[in-house]
Enzyme design. Structure first.
Site, PDB file in Angstrom:
ATOM      1  N   SER A  17       0.790  -5.516  20.439  1.00 45.01           N
ATOM      2  CA  SER A  17       1.040  -5.057  19.070  1.00 45.01           C
ATOM      3  C   SER A  17       2.518  -5.113  18.713  1.00 45.01           C
ATOM      4  O   SER A  17       2.910  -4.677  17.638  1.00 45.01           O
ATOM      5  CB  SER A  17       0.513  -3.625  18.910  1.00 45.01           C
ATOM      6  N   ASN A  32      -0.615   7.335  24.763  1.00 45.81           N
ATOM      7  CA  ASN A  32      -1.553   7.858  23.763  1.00 45.81           C
ATOM      8  C   ASN A  32      -0.922   8.969  22.924  1.00 45.81           C
ATOM      9  O   ASN A  32      -1.044   8.974  21.697  1.00 45.81           O
ATOM     10  CB  ASN A  32      -2.827   8.367  24.441  1.00 45.81           C
ATOM     11  N   THR A  39     -10.442   5.651 -27.716  1.00 47.80           N
ATOM     12  CA  THR A  39     -11.544   5.945 -26.802  1.00 47.80           C
ATOM     13  C   THR A  39     -12.449   4.726 -26.892  1.00 47.80           C
ATOM     14  O   THR A  39     -12.540   4.112 -27.967  1.00 47.80           O
ATOM     15  CB  THR A  39     -12.327   7.220 -27.203  1.00 47.80           C
ATOM     16  N   HIS A  40     -13.068   4.347 -25.825  1.00 49.22           N
ATOM     17  CA  HIS A  40     -13.895   3.126 -25.766  1.00 49.22           C
ATOM     18  C   HIS A  40     -13.108   1.889 -26.199  1.00 49.22           C
ATOM     19  O   HIS A  40     -13.677   0.926 -26.698  1.00 49.22           O
ATOM     20  CB  HIS A  40     -15.139   3.261 -26.649  1.00 49.22           C
ATOM     21  N   SER A  54       4.535 -20.558 -17.890  1.00 54.25           N
ATOM     22  CA  SER A  54       3.459 -21.407 -17.388  1.00 54.25           C
ATOM     23  C   SER A  54       4.024 -22.785 -17.114  1.00 54.25           C
ATOM     24  O   SER A  54       4.924 -23.249 -17.819  1.00 54.25           O
ATOM     25  CB  SER A  54       2.345 -21.483 -18.433  1.00 54.25           C
ATOM     26  N   LYS A  81       3.972 -20.076 -23.196  1.00 51.37           N
ATOM     27  CA  LYS A  81       3.494 -18.887 -22.495  1.00 51.37           C
ATOM     28  C   LYS A  81       4.603 -17.981 -21.956  1.00 51.37           C
ATOM     29  O   LYS A  81       5.614 -18.447 -21.450  1.00 51.37           O
ATOM     30  CB  LYS A  81       2.599 -19.311 -21.314  1.00 51.37           C
ATOM     31  N   GLU A 131       0.129  -7.824 -13.703  1.00 51.05           N
ATOM     32  CA  GLU A 131      -1.098  -8.382 -13.121  1.00 51.05           C
ATOM     33  C   GLU A 131      -1.088  -8.272 -11.596  1.00 51.05           C
ATOM     34  O   GLU A 131      -2.106  -7.969 -10.972  1.00 51.05           O
ATOM     35  CB  GLU A 131      -1.263  -9.841 -13.540  1.00 51.05           C
ATOM     36  N   TYR A 190      -8.616   8.693  22.997  1.00 49.46           N
ATOM     37  CA  TYR A 190      -7.994   7.441  22.557  1.00 49.46           C
ATOM     38  C   TYR A 190      -8.853   6.240  22.920  1.00 49.46           C
ATOM     39  O   TYR A 190      -9.445   6.156  23.994  1.00 49.46           O
ATOM     40  CB  TYR A 190      -6.595   7.270  23.180  1.00 49.46           C
ATOM     41  N   GLN A 203      -5.218   1.103  17.704  1.00 49.92           N
ATOM     42  CA  GLN A 203      -4.022   0.280  17.470  1.00 49.92           C
ATOM     43  C   GLN A 203      -4.093  -0.363  16.078  1.00 49.92           C
ATOM     44  O   GLN A 203      -3.080  -0.739  15.505  1.00 49.92           O
ATOM     45  CB  GLN A 203      -3.927  -0.793  18.563  1.00 49.92           C
TER      46      GLN A 203
HETATM   47  N1  ARG Z   1      -0.117   0.029  21.248  1.00 46.59           N
HETATM   48  C1  ARG Z   1      -1.026   1.112  21.455  1.00 46.59           C
HETATM   49  C2  ARG Z   1      -1.500   1.620  20.118  1.00 46.59           C
HETATM   50  O1  ARG Z   1      -0.884   1.345  19.158  1.00 46.59           O
HETATM   51  C3  ARG Z   1      -0.328   2.214  22.184  1.00 46.59           C
HETATM   52  C4  ARG Z   1      -1.261   3.124  22.900  1.00 46.59           C
HETATM   53  C5  ARG Z   1      -1.891   2.393  24.008  1.00 46.59           C
HETATM   54  N2  ARG Z   1      -2.563   3.223  24.942  1.00 46.59           N
HETATM   55  C6  ARG Z   1      -3.437   2.729  25.802  1.00 46.59           C
HETATM   56  N3  ARG Z   1      -3.998   3.564  26.598  1.00 46.59           N
HETATM   57  N4  ARG Z   1      -3.697   1.457  25.879  1.00 46.59           N
HETATM   58  O2  ARG Z   1      -2.507   2.276  19.994  1.00 46.59           O
END
Ligand code: ARG
Length: 459
Positions: A23, A110, A155-156, A277, A283, A290, A317, A322
């Site tokens: 990650s 965790n 309204t509407h 445009s 335009k 938007e 966990y 993640q």
């Molecule tokens: N990168 C992990 C997350 O964002 C960190 C925690 C990972 N813990 C584990 N037991 N693999 O959740």
């Protein structure tokens, strides 16, 4: 690089799996929170003599230099170190050797990642709040200039009763005030320290969790370690607050898009906040509004995504969690750019007062006031409603507005009418007679502007 958890493994991780599992590409955004959390943890470990206080000091000093180096762009993160937590720890150990390996005592990734995310959400909730505040100030300024600018209220999407442009803007001020309150609540929901929960069942070391909470400025310490590591409600709270905010911005955008069409022509957007445009030379498009309307979809998607991720996860966990990060990061980036650009667009728009007033006059928006005039002259409201309905029908046939009809024409519908009907249906009079709290009368809107300035000082 050798994995921190490699002891019980006999094979290297598959390269694609490494990539899939990692990650760091997105959670490197948490470097500051991660290092701040680690410094507080190390200081507490030293104070509690769980590790040697001098070693704790060395860890803290080194983490501080790592933070400076990351901020200066001098640190390269590694995918095989998986996430920001193990990357920082690996750099620490690279710099001070075995002492670095003591930082993770009494801690798990965790409770570490839950802490980092809470620190992060607290920070972005504050930032979003100040961006919303800035948008409100822009609206209050614009409203201040338009407490006399008559426009039709709808309204509407049918012209209903005359109001002022200021009164219309102030409706959005109310919505954005609630969004600020929601961001305050998001921060409160994130204000509990999970560190000390360990992997799931705390730890045997005598951690001083309250000291860590005080250093990291958390109001509370989590009371259940399983919930400590597996609660992501605060992320959902942020996404929910952001979704409601985007819904408000999107409604406003929709009105801006309508208002700058030739059909309405109530406002003109500044050239700097419109686009052209590539094929149609005439335009001038309201792309900013938007895009804000369009990006609402992705913010809702982020909320739905995380709700769905969380719904089937057993305690405690699981790696699914993640997946909490990208929706939160993407939502923050999205609402930030939307709020900044939207405020600038509002600040620079021009109001076409004449067209607004003409629309209010042309749409029989003063018909209720004509009926009220009859009521004040002894007619029951239901009968008055009927009479004015006939009057409107007649005026439509004549292609006239109510103030363009002659007194004789009024009398042909009901003999009760006299000359004073004309001042009663004057649009300025219609607006300014609605002079109770919450009304469009200039006096009320001015009071509301002042009250909201006060509110902003207190919130
Ligand atoms: N990168 C992990 C997350 O964002 C960190 C925690 C990972 N813990 C584990 N037991 N693999 O959740």
């Amino acid at each position: 690089m050798k994995k921190m958890w490699g002891g019980r493994f006999s094979k290297k991780t598959d390269l694609l799996t490494d990539d899939f599992n990692s990650s760091i590409s997105f959670d490197q955004r948490l470097y500051k929170q991660d290092i701040t959390g680690s410094i507080a943890h190390a200081r507490m470990l030293g104070k509690q003599n769980i590790i040697d206080p001098n070693e704790a000091e060395l860890i803290i000093k080194t983490l501080e230099t790592i933070l400076i180096d990351i901020e200066a762009g001098n640190v390269e993160f590694s995918v095989s170190m998986e996430d920001i937590h193990m990357n920082v720890e690996a750099i620490l150990t690279e710099r001070i050797g075995d002492v670095g390996k003591k930082l993770h005592t009494g801690r798990s990734r965790n409770d570490q990642v839950a802490t980092d995310m809470r620190l992060y959400v607290k920070e972005i909730a504050d930032d979003c709040k100040s961006l919303i505040r800035n948008l409100i100030l822009t609206l209050l300024d614009l409203a201040d200039d338009h407490t006399n600018t008559i426009m039709p209220g709808y309204t509407h999407l049918q012209r209903a009763q005359p109001i002022t442009f200021a009164h219309h803007l102030m409706a959005y001020v109310e919505m954005f005030k609630r969004d600020m309150i929601r961001m305050t609540q998001v921060k409160a929901m994130a204000d509990t320290l999970p560190l000390g929960s360990g992997a799931l069942a705390t730890t045997t070391y005598p951690l001083d969790r309250s000291a860590v909470a005080a250093e990291l400025d958390f109001a509370f310490v989590s009371l259940n370690s399983l919930d400590g590591v597996s609660d992501r409600d605060f992320c959902l709270d942020f996404l929910e607050a952001a979704s409601v905010l985007m819904m408000h911005l999107s409604r406003f955008s929709e009105e801006i898009i309508l208002w700058c069409s030739s059909e309405f022509n109530f406002i003109t957007l500044d050239d700097a906040f419109s686009t052209g445009s590539s094929i149609m030379p005439q335009k001038k498009n309201p792309d900013i509004a938007e895009l804000v309307r369009g990006k609402t979809g992705r913010v809702y998607g982020n909320l739905m995504g995380l709700l769905t991720t969380m719904k089937g996860i057993p305690l405690a966990y699981n790696k699914d969690m993640q997946e909490d990060k990208e929706p939160v990061f993407d939502t923050y980036d999205t609402i930030k750019i939307c709020l900044i650009t939207f405020a600038k667009m509002i600040k620079t728009l021009t109001v076409n007062k004449k067209t607004m007033k003409k629309a209010a006059a042309g749409g029989f928006s003063n018909a209720t006031d004509a009926a009220d005039w009859l009521v004040k002259h002894g007619i029951a409201f239901r009968d008055a409603h009927e009479i004015i309905g006939k009057l409107v029908f007649f005026a439509l046939e004549q292609q006239k507005s109510l103030d363009e009809l002659t007194l004789d024409e009024y009398r042909s519908i009901s003999p009760v009418f006299d000359e004073s009907i004309f001042s009663a249906i004057d649009l300025n009079v219609c607006v300014n007679q609605r002079n109770i709290i919450g009304g469009p009368a200039e006096e009320q809107v001015r009071k509301a502007i002042a009250l909201n300035h006060q509110w902003l000082v207190q919130n």
